[in-house]
Design an enzyme around this catalytic site. Structure first.
Site, PDB file in Angstrom:
ATOM      1  N   LYS A 426       0.845  -1.204   0.000  1.00 23.48           N
ATOM      2  CA  LYS A 426       0.000   0.000   0.000  1.00 23.48           C
ATOM      3  C   LYS A 426       0.877   1.249   0.000  1.00 23.48           C
ATOM      4  O   LYS A 426       1.844   1.336   0.750  1.00 23.48           O
ATOM      5  CB  LYS A 426      -0.898  -0.007   1.240  1.00 23.48           C
ATOM      6  N   TRP A 527      -9.573   0.671   0.979  1.00 24.45           N
ATOM      7  CA  TRP A 527     -10.679   1.428   1.604  1.00 24.45           C
ATOM      8  C   TRP A 527     -10.193   2.533   2.544  1.00 24.45           C
ATOM      9  O   TRP A 527     -10.841   2.847   3.531  1.00 24.45           O
ATOM     10  CB  TRP A 527     -11.632   0.485   2.358  1.00 24.45           C
ATOM     11  N   HIS A 528      -9.067   3.150   2.209  1.00 24.59           N
ATOM     12  CA  HIS A 528      -8.532   4.212   3.057  1.00 24.59           C
ATOM     13  C   HIS A 528      -8.627   5.570   2.356  1.00 24.59           C
ATOM     14  O   HIS A 528      -7.752   6.420   2.511  1.00 24.59           O
ATOM     15  CB  HIS A 528      -7.079   3.912   3.442  1.00 24.59           C
ATOM     16  N   TYR A 529      -9.672   5.771   1.595  1.00 27.53           N
ATOM     17  CA  TYR A 529      -9.849   7.049   0.897  1.00 27.53           C
ATOM     18  C   TYR A 529     -10.109   8.165   1.916  1.00 27.53           C
ATOM     19  O   TYR A 529     -10.641   7.948   3.007  1.00 27.53           O
ATOM     20  CB  TYR A 529     -10.986   6.954  -0.122  1.00 27.53           C
TER      21      TYR A 529
END
Length: 595
Positions: A426, A527-529
């Site tokens: 990531k 899903w870390h927007y």
């Protein structure tokens, strides 16, 4: 023979990364006592709206209306209720009786449910990447992989938070819902492998953000039961809080008489589609606080008339306050995954171990998904193999033979595929930016979101660094107990990742030759927007919306970077932190709070 198996296994990456099946619906668990523990949670239809003859009709008003019962909203509302009357509005239901939400073994099933009543609402960004947002009390903590780790001390200093209060707020969360993971053999192999390839030192089990390799916390207990932000409501004063579920906020109500618009209430629909209005009191300090997340918060501001004037007028939304920055500079931390097939079954584990590198990437891992044989071969609706990859191929090239080939590959996935593991890379601090815009005025619909993955060259360089670390990791001695990985095997693993339709981006033939192309073609989300309501552009340093009164935004939409390796710990901390800070400022006292 091995290559054939690898090709079959490859499609499983898709199941992990998108998990968007329409087949599965939530089942109910055995946690039946939640209504006793949380007597203040009720359906939105039970709300008594003010009479239309006056602004509040003499009905109950609140010191605070918190819109969004998610990762930040639950701890914030629980904290404020210690001294003030609070209304918490959540568009979804409760997580307590949903077994797909509550159990680690069912992690993927909620993400796979794309029905209108699902606890996760999926969306596809304009980049062609599948994504999801929480639609349940507890928000993202009800649908995520559970990893808990704090932000770095430098992050806390950079954003201007009070370090003492931060260090009081994290433990408030941790003592209620966070656990030390079981740390199964696969996760041990990941830890040892990270150390083998030089991601050191070994920091052991810690919540702190430290360079090297560490084991973090988890919101899953030793029985595999999830503990969400919704459980933080147990710390609320039950006499001072009302929590409405299935309450879908439509817009914020403003008083436009003064020099600046003043937020006075919220319009929301209940589960039957009936419209209601709730109002804050006229007392000094009363506020509407938006905690709808990085997608929902800028969306609600836009629907309420705060945003770029031209965009609002196109949708016939009355402009309350023009702010060109609402919905801008959206970011998502791009992730690329390499699937590693095992030579023996392993227990399921989600994220527990992380390598925090100095090359701009974080390395994490998961393993062992408990799919049934039926769900492996089922039709996956819009995200099916025969639709996913082909959706970006020109219609004339979508031959019958190509579609049937995709179907065959999908159905041929062996059960053993679900005993494998993923190595995830990531990007830590992406520089690529995008935007969020409304496509209509329906609050239930997803807005248009673009993240522009890898549009900045630094992000692409970081991704290549991450994949090279993963290549070394899967060849490390610590992995030999699970799989034999030489150079040729690593190339096969990369090829396998390329052929899996993990997103809607067309593939290229040189992916394993060019790691840059591999990064672009196989990008997925973790899903870390974040972003869309940035500090200094949409809100001030106290998270008050600029240009209006009595309105704040407190959640990840205000972040310009995702804190730590995984943000949920800091977002929950932020809810507690700001709740305490608001009460101290309102009371004019600096003493600590109990509970």
């Amino acid at each position: 023979m091995k290559m054939k198996i690898y090709k079959k296994l490859s499609l499983f990456i898709f199941l992990f990364s998108s998990c968007l099946a329409t087949l599965i619906t939530p089942s109910h668990g055995d946690d039946k006592d939640w209504e006793t523990r949380y007597p203040f949670i009720r359906r939105a239809s039970s709300f008594s709206s003010p009479s239309p003859s006056s602004s509040n009709g003499g009905e109950k008003t609140y010191d605070y209306i918190v819109v969004g019962g998610g990762t930040a909203g639950c701890p914030l509302a629980a904290t404020l209720s210690q001294k003030y009357n609070v209304l918490l509005l959540e568009r979804g239901g409760v997580p307590f009786t949903n077994r797909n939400v509550s159990y680690l073994s069912n992690f993927h099933l909620t993400l796979a449910d794309t029905s209108d009543t699902s606890s996760s609402q999926y969306f596809v960004s304009n980049d062609g990447v599948y994504n999801a947002r929480g639609r349940v009390l507890g928000g993202g903590t009800s649908i995520n992989a559970g990893f808990y780790t704090r932000a770095s001390a430098s992050y806390v200093k950079r954003v201007g938070w009070d370090a003492k209060l931060v260090n009081e707020s994290y433990p408030w969360v941790e003592k209620q819902i966070v656990h030390e993971p079981m740390f199964e053999p696969w996760q041990r192999a990941v830890r040892d492998g990270l150390l083998d390839v030089g991601i050191s030192p070994d920091n052991g089990f810690t919540y702190d953000h430290l360079y090297g390799t560490k084991v973090g916390g988890t919101i899953f207990d030793k029985y595999g039961r999830r503990h969400t932000a919704a459980e933080l409501l147990a710390s609320a004063n039950p006499n001072n809080i009302d929590v409405l579920i299935h309450a879908k906020a439509q817009k914020i109500i403003f008083d436009m008489i003064g020099k600046k618009p003043i937020a006075v209430g919220v319009v929301f629909n209940d589960e039957n589609g009936v419209r209601h209005k709730a109002f804050i009191s006229r007392r000094h300090g009363s506020e509407v606080i938006v905690t709808c997340g990085a997608i929902g918060s800028p969306q609600l501001l836009l629907l309420s008339g705060i945003g770029p004037k031209a965009d609002l007028e196109k949708l016939n939304i009355s402009v309350v306050h023009e702010n060109k920055f609402v919905g801008k500079d959206m970011s998502d931390n791009p992730m690329n995954a390499i699937y590693v097939p095992f030579n023996k079954p392993v227990k399921q584990s989600l994220i527990e171990t992380v390598g925090i590198t100095k090359k701009g990437v974080y390395i994490e891992a998961s393993s062992g998904y408990g799919q049934s044989k039926d769900s492996i071969t089922c039709h996956y609706g819009i995200a099916s193999a025969e639709i996913g990859q082909l959706s970006k191929i020109p219609p004339r090239q979508r031959t019958h033979e190509a579609i049937e080939s995709y179907k065959r590959n999908k159905k041929d996935i062996p059960y053993e595929a679900f005993h494998g593991g993923f190595i995830l890379s990531k990007i830590a601090k992406p520089k690529s930016k995008g935007e969020l815009k409304l496509i209509n005025t329906n609050a239930d619909d997803n807005p248009s979101v673009t993240f522009n993955y890898f549009s900045h060259t630094n992000d692409l360089k970081a991704c290549v660094n991450g994949i090279r670390i993963v290549e070394k990791l899967v060849r490390s001695k610590s992995f030999l107990n699970f799989t034999q990985c030489d150079n040729k095997t690593v190339d096969k693993l990369l090829n396998m990742s390329v052929t899996a339709n993990v997103n809607l981006i067309p593939r290229h033939t040189n992916d394993t030759v060019s790691l840059e192309q591999f990064c672009r073609d196989t990008v997925i989300t973790i899903w870390h927007y974040h972003g869309g309501c940035h500090v200094g552009k949409v809100v001030n340093t106290d998270y008050q919306v600029m240009g209006v009164h009595r309105l704040r935004v407190i959640d990840g939409s205000t972040f310009d970077q995702s804190p730590g390796t995984n943000p949920q710990a800091t977002v929950m901390m932020m809810g507690r932190y700001m709740g305490v800070k608001i009460m101290r400022e309102r009371s004019g006292k600096g003493e600590g709070l109990q509970g």
